[in-house]
Design a protein around this motif. Structure first.
Motif, PDB file in Angstrom:
ATOM      1  N   SER A  64       0.831  -1.208   0.000  1.00 25.31           N
ATOM      2  CA  SER A  64       0.000   0.000   0.000  1.00 25.31           C
ATOM      3  C   SER A  64       0.864   1.255   0.000  1.00 25.31           C
ATOM      4  O   SER A  64       0.535   2.250  -0.627  1.00 25.31           O
ATOM      5  N   LEU A  65       1.956   1.200   0.724  1.00 26.76           N
ATOM      6  CA  LEU A  65       2.827   2.365   0.855  1.00 26.76           C
ATOM      7  C   LEU A  65       3.773   2.524  -0.323  1.00 26.76           C
ATOM      8  O   LEU A  65       4.116   3.638  -0.709  1.00 26.76           O
ATOM      9  N   PHE A  66       4.214   1.402  -0.880  1.00 22.72           N
ATOM     10  CA  PHE A  66       5.216   1.419  -1.943  1.00 22.72           C
ATOM     11  C   PHE A  66       4.764   0.520  -3.094  1.00 22.72           C
ATOM     12  O   PHE A  66       5.203  -0.613  -3.218  1.00 22.72           O
ATOM     13  N   PRO A  67       3.871   1.011  -3.941  1.00 21.99           N
ATOM     14  CA  PRO A  67       3.381   0.191  -5.059  1.00 21.99           C
ATOM     15  C   PRO A  67       4.532  -0.316  -5.930  1.00 21.99           C
ATOM     16  O   PRO A  67       5.557   0.346  -6.079  1.00 21.99           O
ATOM     17  N   GLY A  68       4.341  -1.493  -6.483  1.00 22.66           N
ATOM     18  CA  GLY A  68       5.352  -2.066  -7.366  1.00 22.66           C
ATOM     19  C   GLY A  68       6.432  -2.853  -6.654  1.00 22.66           C
ATOM     20  O   GLY A  68       7.419  -3.266  -7.269  1.00 22.66           O
ATOM     21  N   ARG A  69       6.289  -3.085  -5.354  1.00 19.49           N
ATOM     22  CA  ARG A  69       7.300  -3.826  -4.597  1.00 19.49           C
ATOM     23  C   ARG A  69       7.183  -5.339  -4.746  1.00 19.49           C
ATOM     24  O   ARG A  69       8.059  -6.069  -4.300  1.00 19.49           O
ATOM     25  N   CYS A  70       6.085  -5.798  -5.330  1.00 17.86           N
ATOM     26  CA  CYS A  70       5.927  -7.235  -5.551  1.00 17.86           C
ATOM     27  C   CYS A  70       5.123  -7.437  -6.836  1.00 17.86           C
ATOM     28  O   CYS A  70       4.535  -6.493  -7.357  1.00 17.86           O
ATOM     29  N   PRO A  71       5.100  -8.654  -7.353  1.00 12.10           N
ATOM     30  CA  PRO A  71       4.397  -8.901  -8.618  1.00 12.10           C
ATOM     31  C   PRO A  71       2.910  -8.567  -8.533  1.00 12.10           C
ATOM     32  O   PRO A  71       2.303  -8.605  -7.461  1.00 12.10           O
ATOM     33  N   GLU A  72       2.331  -8.262  -9.683  1.00 11.64           N
ATOM     34  CA  GLU A  72       0.897  -7.989  -9.793  1.00 11.64           C
ATOM     35  C   GLU A  72       0.119  -9.170  -9.229  1.00 11.64           C
ATOM     36  O   GLU A  72       0.471 -10.324  -9.458  1.00 11.64           O
ATOM     37  N   GLY A  73      -0.928  -8.886  -8.470  1.00  7.14           N
ATOM     38  CA  GLY A  73      -1.746  -9.947  -7.892  1.00  7.14           C
ATOM     39  C   GLY A  73      -1.262 -10.433  -6.542  1.00  7.14           C
ATOM     40  O   GLY A  73      -1.863 -11.321  -5.939  1.00  7.14           O
ATOM     41  N   GLU A  74      -0.169  -9.857  -6.057  1.00  6.52           N
ATOM     42  CA  GLU A  74       0.357 -10.229  -4.738  1.00  6.52           C
ATOM     43  C   GLU A  74       0.375  -8.998  -3.840  1.00  6.52           C
ATOM     44  O   GLU A  74       0.289  -7.860  -4.304  1.00  6.52           O
ATOM     45  N   PHE A  75       0.486  -9.249  -2.541  1.00  6.68           N
ATOM     46  CA  PHE A  75       0.491  -8.180  -1.552  1.00  6.68           C
ATOM     47  C   PHE A  75       1.634  -8.422  -0.584  1.00  6.68           C
ATOM     48  O   PHE A  75       1.785  -9.525  -0.056  1.00  6.68           O
ATOM     49  N   LEU A  76       2.460  -7.407  -0.354  1.00  2.00           N
ATOM     50  CA  LEU A  76       3.651  -7.530   0.473  1.00  2.00           C
ATOM     51  C   LEU A  76       3.401  -6.946   1.859  1.00  2.00           C
ATOM     52  O   LEU A  76       2.902  -5.826   1.990  1.00  2.00           O
ATOM     53  N   LEU A  77       3.743  -7.707   2.902  1.00  2.00           N
ATOM     54  CA  LEU A  77       3.580  -7.286   4.295  1.00  2.00           C
ATOM     55  C   LEU A  77       4.929  -7.362   5.006  1.00  2.00           C
ATOM     56  O   LEU A  77       5.657  -8.341   4.857  1.00  2.00           O
TER      57      LEU A  77
END
Length: 105
Positions: A64-77
């Motif tokens: 949410s804070l840094f878009p593009g940090r992981c592949p499309e369709g995934e969410f980084l925590l």
């Protein structure tokens, strides 16, 4: 005037161990109510009070804070574990810490 020995003074501070665990999940694993109409999660993160019985201290929604940090369709925590009340993290492997955070989330 005598200048104090800074390194020895700094070493006298207690610094509890805190580990950073970064996990990626498919967006489909994220609850629907977390997403807006465009499918974006518009939030910063969350703190996990000890009263919840959770070991993880808190989680930042990195995607949410840094878009593009992981592949499309995934969410980084990015989660944090340890602290003064959980110094046992020093005896755990990276896989054990990741499994604990995954269980907490």
């Amino acid at each position: 005037r005598e200048v104090p020995d800074a390194p020895s003074q700094l070493q006298s501070f207690f610094s509890p161990p805190v580990g950073s665990v970064v996990l990626s999940y498919p967006k489909s694993a994220i609850r629907d109510e977390m997403s807006d109409a465009d499918g974006r999660i518009n939030a910063f993160g969350q703190l996990h009070p000890r009263t919840q019985g959770i070991t993880t201290l808190g989680t930042i929604y990195s995607s949410s804070l840094f878009p593009g940090r992981c592949p499309e369709g995934e969410f980084l925590l990015s989660s944090y574990i340890g602290g003064t009340l959980n110094q046992g993290i020093l005896d755990q492997s990276e896989d054990e810490l990741a499994a604990q955070v995954d269980k907490d989330l």
